[in-house]
Write an enzyme that holds these catalytic residues in place. Sequence first.
Site, mmCIF file in Angstrom:
data_model
loop_
_atom_site.group_PDB
_atom_site.id
_atom_site.type_symbol
_atom_site.label_atom_id
_atom_site.label_comp_id
_atom_site.label_asym_id
_atom_site.label_seq_id
_atom_site.Cartn_x
_atom_site.Cartn_y
_atom_site.Cartn_z
ATOM 1 N N ILE A 173 1.199 4.711 118.760
ATOM 2 C CA ILE A 173 2.219 4.428 119.769
ATOM 3 C C ILE A 173 3.568 4.085 119.139
ATOM 4 O O ILE A 173 4.604 4.168 119.789
ATOM 5 C CB ILE A 173 1.752 3.293 120.712
ATOM 6 C CG1 ILE A 173 2.652 3.210 121.944
ATOM 7 C CG2 ILE A 173 1.722 1.973 120.030
ATOM 8 C CD1 ILE A 173 2.071 3.817 123.153
ATOM 9 N N TYR A 174 3.571 3.718 117.872
ATOM 10 C CA TYR A 174 4.829 3.357 117.212
ATOM 11 C C TYR A 174 5.688 4.610 117.035
ATOM 12 O O TYR A 174 5.320 5.536 116.317
ATOM 13 C CB TYR A 174 4.587 2.721 115.839
ATOM 14 C CG TYR A 174 3.805 1.435 115.836
ATOM 15 C CD1 TYR A 174 3.604 0.677 116.985
ATOM 16 C CD2 TYR A 174 3.261 0.959 114.660
ATOM 17 C CE1 TYR A 174 2.884 -0.502 116.959
ATOM 18 C CE2 TYR A 174 2.539 -0.236 114.620
ATOM 19 C CZ TYR A 174 2.355 -0.952 115.774
ATOM 20 O OH TYR A 174 1.638 -2.118 115.736
ATOM 21 N N SER A 175 6.818 4.622 117.688
ATOM 22 C CA SER A 175 7.763 5.744 117.633
ATOM 23 C C SER A 175 7.075 7.076 117.881
ATOM 24 O O SER A 175 7.290 8.053 117.163
ATOM 25 C CB SER A 175 8.513 5.761 116.301
ATOM 26 O OG SER A 175 9.333 4.635 116.197
#
Length: 90
Positions: A60-62
Amino acid sequence: MKYIRLGRSGLKVSQLGLGCMSYGVPERGAHPWTLNEEKSRPFINHALDLGINFFDTANIYSDGTSEEIVGRALRDYAKRDEIVLATKVF
């Protein structure tokens, strides 16, 4: 750097880990303040130089670009059997 065993896994990890939510393509995902690959790599390399061998990221990070950046940097700077890479889904 001090190291500990990770549960019963037998893995030896640094007591400090590098959280990688700050690394990614700023235009993707919900965090426009992330550092792009060029700016991220020195931090990852420095962490390795300090003896950090535990890295934490998530898809989900970036929009998944954190995993891509961290993966390429670790491929270039570390030996696979000497690091622990944790990731999670959402």
